[in-house]
Design a protein around this motif. Structure first.
Motif, PDB file in Angstrom:
ATOM      1  N   GLY A 101     -10.793   3.042  -1.837  1.00  0.00           N
ATOM      2  CA  GLY A 101      -9.768   2.108  -2.293  1.00  0.00           C
ATOM      3  C   GLY A 101     -10.330   1.110  -3.288  1.00  0.00           C
ATOM      4  N   ASP A 103     -10.026  -2.142  -3.607  1.00  0.00           N
ATOM      5  CA  ASP A 103     -10.459  -3.468  -3.168  1.00  0.00           C
ATOM      6  C   ASP A 103     -11.392  -3.424  -1.966  1.00  0.00           C
ATOM      7  OD1 ASP A 103      -8.587  -2.556  -1.403  1.00  0.00           O
ATOM      8  OD2 ASP A 103      -7.590  -4.497  -1.135  1.00  0.00           O
ATOM      9  N   GLU A 104     -11.834  -2.226  -1.583  1.00  0.00           N
ATOM     10  CA  GLU A 104     -12.652  -2.086  -0.389  1.00  0.00           C
ATOM     11  C   GLU A 104     -14.121  -2.463  -0.610  1.00  0.00           C
ATOM     12  OE1 GLU A 104     -11.414  -1.350   2.707  1.00  0.00           O
ATOM     13  OE2 GLU A 104      -9.537  -1.626   1.659  1.00  0.00           O
ATOM     14  N   ARG A 180       0.706  -7.021   9.335  1.00  0.00           N
ATOM     15  CA  ARG A 180       0.311  -5.962   8.408  1.00  0.00           C
ATOM     16  C   ARG A 180       0.954  -4.624   8.796  1.00  0.00           C
ATOM     17  NH1 ARG A 180      -3.802  -6.462   4.862  1.00  0.00           N
ATOM     18  NH2 ARG A 180      -4.473  -4.304   5.165  1.00  0.00           N
ATOM     19  N   LYS A 185       1.121  -2.055   5.556  1.00  0.00           N
ATOM     20  CA  LYS A 185      -0.049  -2.167   4.692  1.00  0.00           C
ATOM     21  C   LYS A 185      -0.981  -0.967   4.840  1.00  0.00           C
ATOM     22  CE  LYS A 185       0.526  -6.266   2.746  1.00  0.00           C
ATOM     23  NZ  LYS A 185       0.558  -6.443   1.272  1.00  0.00           N
ATOM     24  N   TYR A 186      -0.837  -0.234   5.931  1.00  0.00           N
ATOM     25  CA  TYR A 186      -1.691   0.930   6.160  1.00  0.00           C
ATOM     26  C   TYR A 186      -1.425   2.046   5.154  1.00  0.00           C
ATOM     27  CZ  TYR A 186       2.607   2.234   8.588  1.00  0.00           C
ATOM     28  OH  TYR A 186       3.922   2.475   8.895  1.00  0.00           O
ATOM     29  N   HIS A 187      -0.310   1.981   4.438  1.00  0.00           N
ATOM     30  CA  HIS A 187       0.022   3.022   3.457  1.00  0.00           C
ATOM     31  C   HIS A 187      -1.104   3.236   2.450  1.00  0.00           C
ATOM     32  CE1 HIS A 187       4.710   3.339   3.793  1.00  0.00           C
ATOM     33  NE2 HIS A 187       4.074   3.754   4.867  1.00  0.00           N
ATOM     34  N   LYS A 188      -1.746   2.142   2.032  1.00  0.00           N
ATOM     35  CA  LYS A 188      -2.759   2.266   0.984  1.00  0.00           C
ATOM     36  C   LYS A 188      -4.002   3.010   1.458  1.00  0.00           C
ATOM     37  CE  LYS A 188      -4.880  -2.287   1.826  1.00  0.00           C
ATOM     38  NZ  LYS A 188      -5.188  -3.602   1.221  1.00  0.00           N
ATOM     39  N   HIS A 189      -4.140   3.163   2.771  1.00  0.00           N
ATOM     40  CA  HIS A 189      -5.311   3.865   3.309  1.00  0.00           C
ATOM     41  C   HIS A 189      -5.029   5.334   3.593  1.00  0.00           C
ATOM     42  CE1 HIS A 189      -7.501   0.140   3.685  1.00  0.00           C
ATOM     43  NE2 HIS A 189      -6.569  -0.393   4.451  1.00  0.00           N
ATOM     44  N   LYS A 191      -3.246   9.280   2.774  1.00  0.00           N
ATOM     45  CA  LYS A 191      -2.901  10.255   1.739  1.00  0.00           C
ATOM     46  C   LYS A 191      -1.429  10.627   1.899  1.00  0.00           C
ATOM     47  CE  LYS A 191      -7.608  12.120   1.943  1.00  0.00           C
ATOM     48  NZ  LYS A 191      -8.446  13.302   2.288  1.00  0.00           N
ATOM     49  N   ARG A 278      -6.273   9.885   6.692  1.00  0.00           N
ATOM     50  CA  ARG A 278      -6.955   8.682   6.211  1.00  0.00           C
ATOM     51  C   ARG A 278      -7.823   9.010   4.996  1.00  0.00           C
ATOM     52  NH1 ARG A 278      -7.450   2.995   8.000  1.00  0.00           N
ATOM     53  NH2 ARG A 278      -9.251   2.228   6.836  1.00  0.00           N
ATOM     54  N   LYS A 279      -7.844   8.111   4.035  1.00  0.00           N
ATOM     55  CA  LYS A 279      -8.777   8.226   2.909  1.00  0.00           C
ATOM     56  C   LYS A 279     -10.145   7.766   3.398  1.00  0.00           C
ATOM     57  CE  LYS A 279      -5.152   7.038  -0.426  1.00  0.00           C
ATOM     58  NZ  LYS A 279      -4.668   5.987  -1.400  1.00  0.00           N
TER      59      LYS A 279
END
Length: 280
Positions: A101, A103-104, A180, A185-189, A191, A278-279
């Protein structure tokens, strides 16, 4: 080859190891193990929701004891503990090199990953210790552990402030987790493009419901710690088992506990979705 080149080469090898297929497998195995623990805790909480229900503690210790009673339980505990160790290693790699990601790689994210690595390392150690025969480790009561730690902390100079601040941090973390989850917010993590419409709906149901329930448990546990600090009473502090039982003492009776318990089961299922999508 000078020392700077050797250091750079070593860092490159470590980074490649962190991004390897083995590390990805370790992370995904960790999500499977986390799911197993939360599903079992939720089911144990359902058992105690009504009079005459099973009195077994609804926390990680209870989940470990439940597995141990099954055929090949010890073998299953070894597998579970090793899988959780995989989660700890994956989180450690995120702390050292940043996660997937954009911002990780930020210091705050890496610090959080480091904290999670320590937590999952402790969980792995406790489960593996129980599997090795130390019944007072992974199967210990979270309530007694919480009260013992609170009593010790209250005996320190400024202990009330330490316990109170710690409780506020846990309560704040619970609210953060719940908010969250509600905001997805978990969508960004995940696939998302690899999911069918039905799978995505299932992910959202379990992610929102499960995350909100998990956050509520943390928030309540933090509130009890704050109460223990204010009243200088270690017994006011509660682990997961007593925190869950407290939901049955509300005006709506056991139904709030049933809702939270089902939410924890949902979070376990959501963890299994993470193991797949999960990514890492």
């Amino acid at each position: 080859m000078n020392s700077r080149s050797v250091t750079a080469q070593g860092r490159g090898q470590a980074r490649r190891a962190a991004n390897s297929n083995a590390m990805e497998a370790a992370g995904r195995a960790g999500f499977v193990a986390r799911g197993v623990i939360y599903v079992l805790v939720g089911l144990l909480a359902l058992r105690i929701a009504f009079p005459g229900g099973d009195a077994k503690q609804a926390d990680r210790g209870g989940a470990v004891a439940e597995i141990a009673e099954k055929p090949f339980g010890t073998v299953l505990l070894w597998v579970l503990g090793i899988a959780v160790a995989g989660m700890a290693l994956w989180r450690l790699s995120e702390a050292l090199f940043g996660g997937a990601g954009p911002d990780e790689h930020k210091p705050g994210k890496r610090a959080m990953a480091a904290g999670r690595a320590v937590f999952y390392a402790f969980v792995s150690y406790s489960v593996l210790s129980f599997a090795a025969g130390d019944s007072g480790s992974g199967g210990g009561s979270s309530d007694q552990q919480s009260q013992d730690i609170t009593a010790k902390a209250l005996g320190w100079p400024g202990g009330q402030w330490i316990v109170g601040i710690g409780g506020a941090v846990v309560a704040g973390a619970g609210l953060w987790i719940a908010v969250r989850a509600l905001m997805r917010k978990y969508h960004k993590h995940l696939k998302l493009s690899q999911m069918s419409r039905r799978v995505r709906q299932a992910v959202d149901v379990t992610g929102v419901f499960g995350g909100a329930a998990r956050g509520s448990v943390f928030a309540a546990a933090g509130a009890f710690a704050i109460a223990a600090a204010i009243e200088h009473e270690p017994d006011k502090s509660k682990g997961m088992d007593d925190t869950l039982r407290s939901f049955a003492d509300t005006p709506v009776g056991p139904w709030l506990l049933v809702l939270i318990a089902l939410g924890l089961v949902a979070f376990g299922v959501f963890s299994w979705f993470n193991a797949r999508y999960r990514k890492v």
